[in-house]
Design an enzyme around this catalytic site. Sequence first.
Site, PDB file in Angstrom:
ATOM      1  CG  ASP A 149     -11.228 -13.655 -24.965  1.00 57.49           C
ATOM      2  OD1 ASP A 149     -11.429 -14.087 -23.823  1.00 57.49           O
ATOM      3  OD2 ASP A 149     -10.085 -13.488 -25.433  1.00 57.49           O
ATOM      4  CG  HIS A 198      -9.029 -14.454 -21.230  1.00 59.15           C
ATOM      5  ND1 HIS A 198      -9.127 -14.386 -22.602  1.00 59.15           N
ATOM      6  CD2 HIS A 198      -7.846 -15.047 -20.961  1.00 59.15           C
ATOM      7  CE1 HIS A 198      -8.045 -14.918 -23.144  1.00 59.15           C
ATOM      8  NE2 HIS A 198      -7.244 -15.336 -22.167  1.00 59.15           N
ATOM      9  CB  SER A 210      -4.498 -14.865 -23.695  1.00 60.70           C
ATOM     10  OG  SER A 210      -5.028 -16.142 -23.853  1.00 60.70           O
TER      11      SER A 210
END
Length: 600
Positions: free
Chosen positions: A159, A219, A548
């Site tokens: 990620d 994220h 996600s």
Amino acid sequence: MAKNGFLLFNFLSFSLFLPMSILGGAITSQDDRKASMDICFSALVVLNFLMVHIVYLGSLSRGEYETSSQHQSILQEVIGDSSVENVLVRSYKRSFNGFAAKLTDRERQKLASMEGVVSVFPSRTLQLHTTRSWDFMGLNQSITRKRSVESEIIVGVIDSGIWPESESFNDEGFGPAPKKWKGACKGGRNFTCNNKIIGARYYTTDDISGNTARDIQGHGTHTASTASGNEVKDASFFGVGQGTTRGGVPSARIAAYKVCSPELGCAETAILGAFDDAIADGVDIITISLGGQNTLNFTEDVIAIGSFQAMAKGVLTLHSAGNSGPFIGSTVSVAPWLMSVAASNTDRLFVDKVVLGSGQTLVGYSINSFSTKGKTFPLVDGMDVSRPCENDFDPQMCTDGQGCIDSRLAKGKIVICQSFDGFNEVHKAGAEGSVSLNDVEFNKVSSVVSLPAVALSEDNFNSIYSYLKSTKKPEANILSTEAIKDSEAPVVAYFSSRGPNEIVPDILKPDISAPGVDILAAFSPLGAVSNDPEDKRQAKFNVVSGTSMSCPHAAGVAAYVKSFHPDWSPSAIKSAIMTTGNVLVVQILMNSQAHESIVV
């Protein structure tokens, strides 16, 4: 593109929750109030007539504190000759202004229409719970766990990196890394691993990301904590969604592989390098929440390649299906050996309300942590507070980015925009708030906003426009976000990419659906909490939606299964999840075809 049908949309919940019923009474006079108490003292009868309500009056006036006697006088005006002492339950007078009282439905309506009353609503009975998604899936805090085996599980997260100082990754109580671990902590500048984050590598070298595995976007921190973050109590996004957040396997270890940067995106060279290292390092599960726009042949798809090599070494890869829904054939996660994860919602729904000067309350969606303290502001159309623009439609949308909204006209007002993205321009212009159109049907998704703002359905949006055009001095107040129960959950999110599989049509994709709407999890304090460049807030936790977010939920489930069956192959784990998930019946037909799907 093949257009063979629609994989998932709206279906039955795998867990049934009883929605709270509000039994309204028809008391219309003092005799009726008395009669309601004389009929029978069963709980049901009393609830039908008198219910405890909270009357919210906003903030305390400067230099003046509302007293119980003042609340009693307000109540007396509503209930007439009845004894206030028997009706008033509690006064709120130290930090904010309000009270709780036993009211009939007519009394509630009368109170709600009084000047100075912000809202009147039933007092509900709540239970202690987590930030919801894992409980909704059935993995609650009391579920049976093999913690000693779980601590041997290593989840590889490919990620945008990770924020190691987050409470979700504290290593208190963790022993040394599992003996099978062959990786290293190569997190680069200003990065330290611990017994929770046992490995870190970075594959980005641009100036913004720097030479570090540290997450500056938020994220990767969010996905890592969703999969296997520690239990953290009282987590929230500035008060929104407050509860105990945790990953699916809190005792598991994490290895972070940073392949994405704000400047260059996620290079396929970096992604494949991360797969290469993760497999060799000895991770048990890989979760990767990124992808392209188009399906590729497996030999040209780095995620298909990497996940195939992982599968061959006994490592299951969980991959996000994509956010290009609701179009059929839009998922790019189609390799048969990986697990493709769609996004659905949970039974916790974040809503926001705008209260019009007429007393009408309209419900919409946003993650709005701001409080207007009960104050109302003038309501205006974006067209009426704009300067000349190249496109005549831009002011109505509030989205051109060229400063069409005139700050001199918008300041101190709530601006109505045709597009939800318009809140950025409205914020930049110095307005007090924004009301916009949520033009996507079934889109119960809330986004973080940088000022009091709410997105309304078409019907509610038309209602506020009607109020605006029919009122001489229209005004409104936007309340802070609250959480309510959504009895229709789970439903596949509008944005979630759909099948069928355009490379191998005989293999259905996505494989599974998991919570991916309004998910609260750890965040990087350097990450942007909203898409507004003017929003400078920093947050330890954030509410984000997307496949996600659903992908690490499925990864947490896979790691949980592996903790009970360490010798199971990726195919066995994938099969176990799919065959024990709930088959959900699609209630909406597309192309005259009905379909079924599975949710964990």
